[in-house]
Design a protein around this motif. Structure first.
Motif, PDB file in Angstrom:
ATOM      1  N   LEU A 225       0.546  -1.193   0.164  1.00  0.00           N
ATOM      2  CA  LEU A 225      -0.011  -0.136  -0.001  1.00  0.00           C
ATOM      3  C   LEU A 225       0.848   1.128  -0.194  1.00  0.00           C
ATOM      4  O   LEU A 225       0.646   2.372  -0.802  1.00  0.00           O
ATOM      5  N   THR A 226       1.968   1.251   0.754  1.00  0.00           N
ATOM      6  CA  THR A 226       2.930   2.365   0.697  1.00  0.00           C
ATOM      7  C   THR A 226       3.441   2.550  -0.590  1.00  0.00           C
ATOM      8  O   THR A 226       3.335   3.789  -1.115  1.00  0.00           O
ATOM      9  N   ALA A 227       4.016   1.732  -1.146  1.00  0.00           N
ATOM     10  CA  ALA A 227       4.539   1.757  -2.146  1.00  0.00           C
ATOM     11  C   ALA A 227       3.544   2.187  -3.519  1.00  0.00           C
ATOM     12  O   ALA A 227       3.862   2.969  -4.318  1.00  0.00           O
ATOM     13  N   ALA A 228       2.387   1.481  -3.744  1.00  0.00           N
ATOM     14  CA  ALA A 228       1.158   1.815  -4.557  1.00  0.00           C
ATOM     15  C   ALA A 228       1.076   3.247  -4.302  1.00  0.00           C
ATOM     16  O   ALA A 228       0.515   3.747  -5.414  1.00  0.00           O
ATOM     17  N   THR A 229       0.726   3.612  -3.154  1.00  0.00           N
ATOM     18  CA  THR A 229       0.480   5.199  -3.085  1.00  0.00           C
ATOM     19  C   THR A 229       1.306   6.239  -3.732  1.00  0.00           C
ATOM     20  O   THR A 229       0.802   7.171  -4.432  1.00  0.00           O
ATOM     21  N   ILE A 230       2.643   5.635  -3.247  1.00  0.00           N
ATOM     22  CA  ILE A 230       3.513   6.810  -4.205  1.00  0.00           C
ATOM     23  C   ILE A 230       3.772   6.492  -5.645  1.00  0.00           C
ATOM     24  O   ILE A 230       3.891   7.553  -6.235  1.00  0.00           O
ATOM     25  N   GLN A 231       3.654   5.510  -5.962  1.00  0.00           N
ATOM     26  CA  GLN A 231       3.545   5.037  -7.398  1.00  0.00           C
ATOM     27  C   GLN A 231       2.320   5.628  -8.251  1.00  0.00           C
ATOM     28  O   GLN A 231       2.372   6.427  -9.280  1.00  0.00           O
ATOM     29  N   ALA A 232       1.319   5.715  -7.378  1.00  0.00           N
ATOM     30  CA  ALA A 232       0.003   6.420  -8.092  1.00  0.00           C
ATOM     31  C   ALA A 232       0.225   7.859  -8.254  1.00  0.00           C
ATOM     32  O   ALA A 232       0.020   8.560  -9.006  1.00  0.00           O
ATOM     33  N   ALA A 233       0.885   8.562  -7.056  1.00  0.00           N
ATOM     34  CA  ALA A 233       1.054   9.921  -7.084  1.00  0.00           C
ATOM     35  C   ALA A 233       2.159  10.219  -8.035  1.00  0.00           C
ATOM     36  O   ALA A 233       1.908  11.215  -8.734  1.00  0.00           O
ATOM     37  N   VAL A 234       3.160   9.367  -8.366  1.00  0.00           N
ATOM     38  CA  VAL A 234       4.207   9.473  -9.306  1.00  0.00           C
ATOM     39  C   VAL A 234       3.426   9.242 -10.670  1.00  0.00           C
ATOM     40  O   VAL A 234       3.895  10.510 -11.548  1.00  0.00           O
ATOM     41  N   ALA A 235       2.683   8.468 -10.869  1.00  0.00           N
ATOM     42  CA  ALA A 235       1.812   8.253 -12.292  1.00  0.00           C
ATOM     43  C   ALA A 235       1.145   9.653 -12.382  1.00  0.00           C
ATOM     44  O   ALA A 235       0.999  10.244 -13.488  1.00  0.00           O
TER      45      ALA A 235
END
Length: 413
Positions: A225-235
């Motif tokens: 969840l932590t990585a996915a949240t940051i990756q979604a923000a990056v995208a």
């Protein structure tokens, strides 16, 4: 006397009387087996023959109670009819107490059950019959009641009083029979000392397994969840300027969440006590994939590997992966966006793991802070303690946070 009638109005007393009196027909098939040896001794006095029949009958009834299925059936019946909270017997093992006195508790209960059932049935039956039949005879004026050679003549209105007393006594016998069985059931059918120890050991193993599952779930889902949240923000930030980078971030989210779903499916299967699939095993061999997902999230990762981490096997490798995963998750959550240094040193005597990241306000895309449960570092410390390792976590200078773990487990483990 009225207070003694009130418990009969409860369903537990009705069912308890039924349970007690079921011992009467259940014991009848064993009576002929006890009669044959006693009647063959024709020279013995009648009183001796009666005592011999009762003793042989009790022995046969008790022998039935030595079978384990009989005890399980008695426990279930007592729990449902007597409303006594009895746990199921420990199955699949012989406890140390099963060879001692504890082994004879079930036969003793069965003999007591039959004895109380016969006594209660005969006493309450005779009293009910007397209470219902005597008033009809007293309508003529007088009646004589005989029991075991004793005769009592009652005349006038006292007959109705005696009849009512007989009925009330019959009800009291039913209540006493139920109370006697309810009192003795936990003491004779309840778990023995050895079984209580076995139940406690099983519960301890269950709690340990659930605790381990909680750690696995926290490490896997929390990191994803932590990585996915940051990756979604990056995208979201680079969607227009760099579509290729956005697509890479979305692919990383898909890969990480798919792995987390495998872990979640396994954990839910274990918690539901279902036949779950094979547990997904993450080891140090999966570390490059973990670091790639962090890079897709925009983190700068600097791995430093020494020795031969690929040769680490078993519990040590799995624990090392989870420790690094939790350390990297904390670095993503609380780091200042600088490079994250990951050191893995596999030596001849064990394994050294280190994660160092900058601290301070988070920079770059993504949320500025993440809600945490506060179980991450305590869970890591407990995991390392169970492996007889050394755990350190805290500031490293003024701008860095350092997690250092040493697992002194041989590489052959």
């Amino acid at each position: 006397m009225i207070r003694g009638i009130r418990p009969l109005l409860r369903g537990s007393t009705y069912s308890g009387v039924l349970f007690a009196y079921c011992g009467v027909p259940a014991s009848l098939p064993l009576l002929p087996l006890a009669l044959v040896p006693a009647l063959s001794w024709r020279s013995a006095p009648e009183s001796v023959q009666i005592v011999l029949v009762l003793l042989l009958w009790a022995v046969l009834v008790g022998a039935v109670g030595l079978a384990r299925p009989v005890r399980r059936a008695l426990v279930v019946s007592a729990r449902r009819l007597l409303r006594v909270p009895l746990p199921n017997p420990v199955a699949g093992r012989r406890t140390s107490g099963s060879l001692g006195l504890d082994r004879w508790r079930t036969p003793l209960w069965l003999v007591l059950h039959v004895a109380v059932g016969w006594t209660g049935a005969l006493a309450s039956g005779v009293l009910f019959i007397m209470g219902l039949s005597l008033p009809g005879n007293w309508l003529g004026g007088e009646a004589r009641a005989s029991l075991f050679g004793t005769s009592v003549r009652v005349s006038g209105g006292w007959g109705w009083v005696v009849a009512a007393a007989c009925v009330l006594l019959a009800v009291a016998v039913c209540v006493l029979v139920t109370k006697a069985l309810r009192w003795s059931a936990p003491r004779l059918l309840g778990p023995s000392a050895a079984e209580r120890l076995a139940l406690a050991a099983e519960r301890e193993l269950l709690l340990a397994e659930r605790n381990r599952i909680a750690h696995e779930l926290h490490d896997s889902i929390g990191h994803t969840l932590t990585a996915a949240t940051i990756q979604a923000a990056v995208a979201g930030e680079v969607l227009s300027a760099d579509p290729a980078a956005a697509r890479a971030a979305m692919r990383s989210i898909e890969e990480s969440t798919r792995a987390a779903l495998e872990d979640l499916d396994y954990v839910l299967g274990v918690l539901r006590e279902e036949q779950s699939g094979t547990a997904p095993t993450r080891t140090l061999a999966d570390l490059p994939e973990l670091l790639d997902r962090l890079r897709h999230a925009g983190a700068v990762v600097e791995p430093e590997l020494s020795g031969e981490p690929a040769q680490v096997r078993g519990t040590l490798s799995r624990a090392a992966y989870r420790i690094l995963q939790e350390g990297l998750t904390n670095a993503l959550r609380h780091g200042a966006g600088g490079p994250i240094v990951v050191r893995v040193a596999a030596g001849p005597d064990g394994l050294d793991l280190t994660v160092v990241n900058r601290t301070g306000a988070r920079t770059g895309p993504g949320p500025g802070a993440f809600p945490t449960s506060g179980h991450g570092l305590p869970g890591l410390a407990e995991r390392v303690r169970l492996l007889n390792g050394e755990f350190q976590a805290g500031p490293d200078g003024t701008q860095h946070w350092r997690l250092a773990v040493r697992l002194p487990v041989p590489l052959s483990a």
